[in-house]
Design an enzyme around this catalytic site. Structure first.
Site, short mmCIF file in Angstrom:
data_model
loop_
_atom_site.label_atom_id
_atom_site.label_comp_id
_atom_site.label_asym_id
_atom_site.label_seq_id
_atom_site.Cartn_x
_atom_site.Cartn_y
_atom_site.Cartn_z
N HIS A 78 54.53 45.33 38.53
CA HIS A 78 55.39 44.20 38.19
C HIS A 78 54.54 42.95 37.99
O HIS A 78 53.49 42.80 38.61
CB HIS A 78 56.40 43.94 39.32
CG HIS A 78 57.43 45.01 39.43
ND1 HIS A 78 57.21 46.16 40.16
CD2 HIS A 78 58.67 45.11 38.90
CE1 HIS A 78 58.28 46.93 40.07
NE2 HIS A 78 59.17 46.33 39.32
N MET A 112 47.99 45.53 44.64
CA MET A 112 47.27 45.91 43.42
C MET A 112 46.47 44.73 42.87
O MET A 112 45.36 44.90 42.36
CB MET A 112 48.24 46.44 42.36
CG MET A 112 48.91 47.76 42.76
SD MET A 112 47.76 49.06 43.27
CE MET A 112 46.83 49.29 41.77
N ASP A 127 27.94 43.13 35.19
CA ASP A 127 27.66 42.66 33.83
C ASP A 127 26.57 41.59 33.82
O ASP A 127 25.69 41.60 32.97
CB ASP A 127 28.94 42.11 33.20
CG ASP A 127 28.69 41.59 31.79
OD1 ASP A 127 28.19 42.37 30.94
OD2 ASP A 127 28.97 40.40 31.54
#
Length: 150
Positions: A78, A112, A127
């Site tokens: 959500h 999450m 990175d």
């Protein structure tokens, strides 16, 4: 623990959980993860000598941005109005420990987003350091806690 998968409907299809009848409550989540780096890379980070810039500052911003994008990255999540995101970075002997804390007032949890914040922060460090460290490893990403208060 329930053995019913909430993201699967009665026909076995992917299903976004209906939270429409749930109450809005305060929720928090904390997650942690680690990116393992060489001692040389850690020294470069500590001295702010990575050519791409300030690794920890960029990773913090990336983690915050990642948390805000979780529902776009994980199909059945959500879209949550996040009230607070913080990320802490600890330079250890063998890498960087990343810890996130998130808070919202909503009908479903924010775990999450906490896990995504840590993951994106770790990937950003990767990175930024990939030119100088070919043996990095991201590991141990886990949820430390989640709470809800009425």
């Amino acid at each position: 623990m329930s053995d019913k998968l909430t993201h699967i409907d009665k026909n076995g299809n992917a299903n976004m959980v209906d939270v429409g009848d749930k109450d809005i409550i305060k929720r928090t989540a904390e997650a942690v993860g680690k990116i393992y780096l060489s001692k040389e890379t850690l020294k470069l980070i500590e001295e702010n000598n990575i050519k791409k810039g300030d690794v920890i500052s960029v990773a913090r911003i990336a983690g915050i941005m990642g948390a805000k994008q979780t529902s776009n990255l994980i199909p059945l999540c959500h879209n949550i109005n996040i009230e607070k995101v913080s990320l802490d970075f600890t330079l250890e002997e063998d890498g960087v420990l990343i810890k996130s804390y998130l808070r919202c007032s909503y009908k479903t949890g924010i775990e999450m987003e906490a896990l995504t914040a840590v993951s994106i922060a770790a990937l950003t460090i990767w990175d930024m350091c990939k030119a100088v460290d070919k043996n990095m490893r991201i590991s141990d990403i886990t949820l430390l806690s989640k709470t809800k208060e009425i």
